[in-house]
Scaffold this motif. Structure first.
Motif, short mmCIF file in Angstrom:
data_model
loop_
_atom_site.label_atom_id
_atom_site.label_comp_id
_atom_site.label_asym_id
_atom_site.label_seq_id
_atom_site.Cartn_x
_atom_site.Cartn_y
_atom_site.Cartn_z
N PRO A 264 11.03 7.96 8.20
CA PRO A 264 9.66 8.05 8.74
C PRO A 264 8.60 7.62 7.72
O PRO A 264 7.62 6.97 8.08
N ALA A 265 8.83 7.99 6.45
CA ALA A 265 7.87 7.62 5.41
C ALA A 265 7.85 6.10 5.21
O ALA A 265 6.79 5.52 4.92
N ARG A 266 9.01 5.45 5.38
CA ARG A 266 9.05 4.00 5.22
C ARG A 266 8.16 3.31 6.25
O ARG A 266 7.38 2.42 5.93
N GLU A 267 8.29 3.73 7.48
CA GLU A 267 7.48 3.11 8.54
C GLU A 267 6.00 3.42 8.36
O GLU A 267 5.14 2.55 8.53
N ALA A 268 5.70 4.67 7.99
CA ALA A 268 4.29 5.04 7.79
C ALA A 268 3.69 4.28 6.62
O ALA A 268 2.53 3.85 6.68
N THR A 269 4.47 4.10 5.56
CA THR A 269 3.98 3.36 4.39
C THR A 269 3.71 1.91 4.74
O THR A 269 2.67 1.35 4.36
N ASP B 7 1.61 11.63 -2.93
CA ASP B 7 2.60 12.13 -1.97
C ASP B 7 4.02 12.01 -2.53
O ASP B 7 4.40 10.95 -3.05
N GLU B 8 4.80 13.09 -2.42
CA GLU B 8 6.17 13.10 -2.95
C GLU B 8 7.05 12.05 -2.28
O GLU B 8 7.85 11.38 -2.94
N ARG B 9 6.93 11.91 -0.98
CA ARG B 9 7.78 10.95 -0.26
C ARG B 9 7.41 9.52 -0.64
O ARG B 9 8.30 8.67 -0.83
N LEU B 10 6.13 9.26 -0.77
CA LEU B 10 5.73 7.90 -1.14
C LEU B 10 6.12 7.59 -2.58
O LEU B 10 6.51 6.46 -2.90
N PHE B 11 6.06 8.62 -3.45
CA PHE B 11 6.54 8.42 -4.81
C PHE B 11 8.03 8.07 -4.80
O PHE B 11 8.48 7.17 -5.54
N ALA B 12 8.81 8.74 -3.96
CA ALA B 12 10.24 8.43 -3.86
C ALA B 12 10.44 6.98 -3.42
O ALA B 12 11.35 6.29 -3.91
N LEU B 13 9.59 6.50 -2.52
CA LEU B 13 9.67 5.11 -2.11
C LEU B 13 9.29 4.17 -3.24
O LEU B 13 9.89 3.10 -3.42
N ASP B 14 8.26 4.52 -4.01
CA ASP B 14 7.90 3.71 -5.17
C ASP B 14 9.10 3.54 -6.10
O ASP B 14 9.37 2.45 -6.61
#
Length: 428
Positions: free
Chosen positions: A15-20, A40-47
């Motif tokens: 979900p975070a991938r699509e939102a990003t 955001d923790e999830r966006l940091f994980a994506l980074d």
């Protein structure tokens, strides 16, 4: 395969991938990013997954591991990496993880070994990653050849070491060739680290880079740095004054005569090199503008070479002068924690206390790094507010920030499997 292995679990970040991707596609260009990109923790994980585990990262200098068995380590998020000079003289990189039970092999920042030996159960690896010893207790059917260290892609150029955790890393040959050309006069294998420091900044890594990519804040924040530094770094800078342009023309004629490369070179948004004069009369980034090291680097004949500025996204900027150089490495530790490492390089034969004083050499950038830390941390505190909304960048003073954010957005979208129209490079 274990039923709970990552390969068989649903992606918790889906979900975070699509939102990003949607936020990046909809963001207002030439404005700062939406708040989640900074805290955001999830966006940091994506980074970490999509940038720091897929792009080429500056790790260190080849001169730091000059002989076989010399190694250095770094942490890319949860991924420990060891870089070692092999018996063949080549630079190798591996995941710093024993193939037995997963312990880290090398637990210090740097050192020298004959073999890579796990401190837990003494499994022993050759410097090229082959497993040499695991003990008879593993049984007769155990095959050493199946349990070598997992390699990390590594490339060198101009004395720099880059690593990529990706299976298929982006193209980097052009940049490495350019580094070889620009840094040939410095004899990069014959440098040494005179001073090193690391500071932890309580802010997102992108704020560290944004702060670095503009000098809009310099007049109000960096009195020590402005004893020697020009606020603009080439004549394409829309703020460049006639006096600066005249100085550039005069210095470039000197550099041309000395066969020292200086021309502005861009390799997309990721890499940028340019040599620019320091303030007229200044030779080095010191408190008084005088050289910090009496022994010049490489085969250089003059200290008056301005600063060769080298940018490599996502995690490094650098200044090379005639007497010494500064290299900077940025590594994220968390959504709001980043470690910035600075190394001061000099000729390997320069003698501390005779040719250079480490305390004098580091004064300007110790002060500047601390000032930048405070600025970035205050930036983070404001961004965390519920009142924050993306603000506009100046196209003249902050074009470097615009280019960085555009590069980040493009790479994230591409690595997430999305695309967007190419954005033009900002001025300068």
């Amino acid at each position: 395969m274990d039923s709970l292995s990552p390969a068989r679990l649903d992606d918790p970040l889906a979900p975070a991938r699509e939102a990003t991707a949607e936020m990046l596609k909809e963001r207002q260009h030439n404005y700062s990013l939406p708040q989640p990109f900074y805290n955001d923790e999830r966006l940091f994980a994506l980074d970490m997954q999509e940038i720091f585990e897929k792009e080429w990262l500056f790790a260190g200098m080849t001169s730091e591991i000059p002989a076989k068995g010399n190694f250095m380590t770094l942490e890319v998020g949860d991924n420990p990496v060891v870089i070692v000079r092999g018996n063949d003289g080549e630079v190798h990189a591996f995941h710093n993880v024993c193939r037995h039970r997963g312990s880290r092999l090398c637990v210090t920042d740097k050192g020298k070994v004959a073999k890579l030996v796990c401190p837990y159960h003494q499994w022993t690896y050759e410097l090229d990653g082959r497993l040499l010893f695991a003990g008879t207790e593993m049984g007769q059917e155990f095959n050493l050849a199946d349990h070598g260290l997992k390699p990390v892609q590594v490339r060198t150029g101009g004395g720099f070491i880059f690593v990529s955790l990706a299976d298929e890393a982006p193209e980097i040959d052009g940049f490495l060739e350019t580094l070889d050309h620009y840094l040939a006069p410095y004899d990069m294998e014959n440098l040494k680290v005179a001073v090193e420091s690391s500071i932890v900044e309580q802010c997102n890594w992108k704020l560290v880079l944004e702060n670095n990519r503009e000098c809009y804040h310099c007049n109000g924040a960096h009195p020590e740095l402005l004893n020697s530094l020009q606020e603009f770094d080439d004549t394409d800078d829309p703020r460049a004054t006639p006096a600066y342009k005249e100085l550039v023309a005069r210095k470039q004629a000197d550099w041309e005569a000395q066969c020292v490369p200086y021309k502005l070179t861009r390799l997309d948004r990721r890499n940028r090199l340019t040599r620019t004069p320091l303030l007229d009369g200044a030779e080095s980034m010191t408190m008084d503008g005088k050289r910090a090291c009496q022994k010049l680097m490489g085969q250089l004949q003059s200290a008056d070479l301005g600063s060769l500025r080298i940018l490599h996204l996502p995690n490094s900027w650098n200044h090379f002068m005639g007497d010494h150089a500064l290299v900077f490495r940025v590594l994220p530790l968390g959504p709001q924690r980043t470690v910035v490492t600075t190394k001061w390089l000099v000729h390997k034969d320069a003698v501390e206390g005779v040719d250079y004083d480490p305390e004098q050499m580091r004064k300007v950038w110790d002060a500047t790094n601390d000032q930048d830390r405070r600025l970035a941390e205050e930036n983070q505190r404001g961004i965390n507010s519920k009142s924050y909304q993306p603000g506009p960048y100046s196209e003249t003073y902050e074009y470097g920030v615009i280019d960085f954010i555009n590069w980040y957005s493009e790479r994230m979208l591409e690595n997430l499997g999305h695309s967007q129209p190419d954005l033009q490079l900002a001025n300068g």
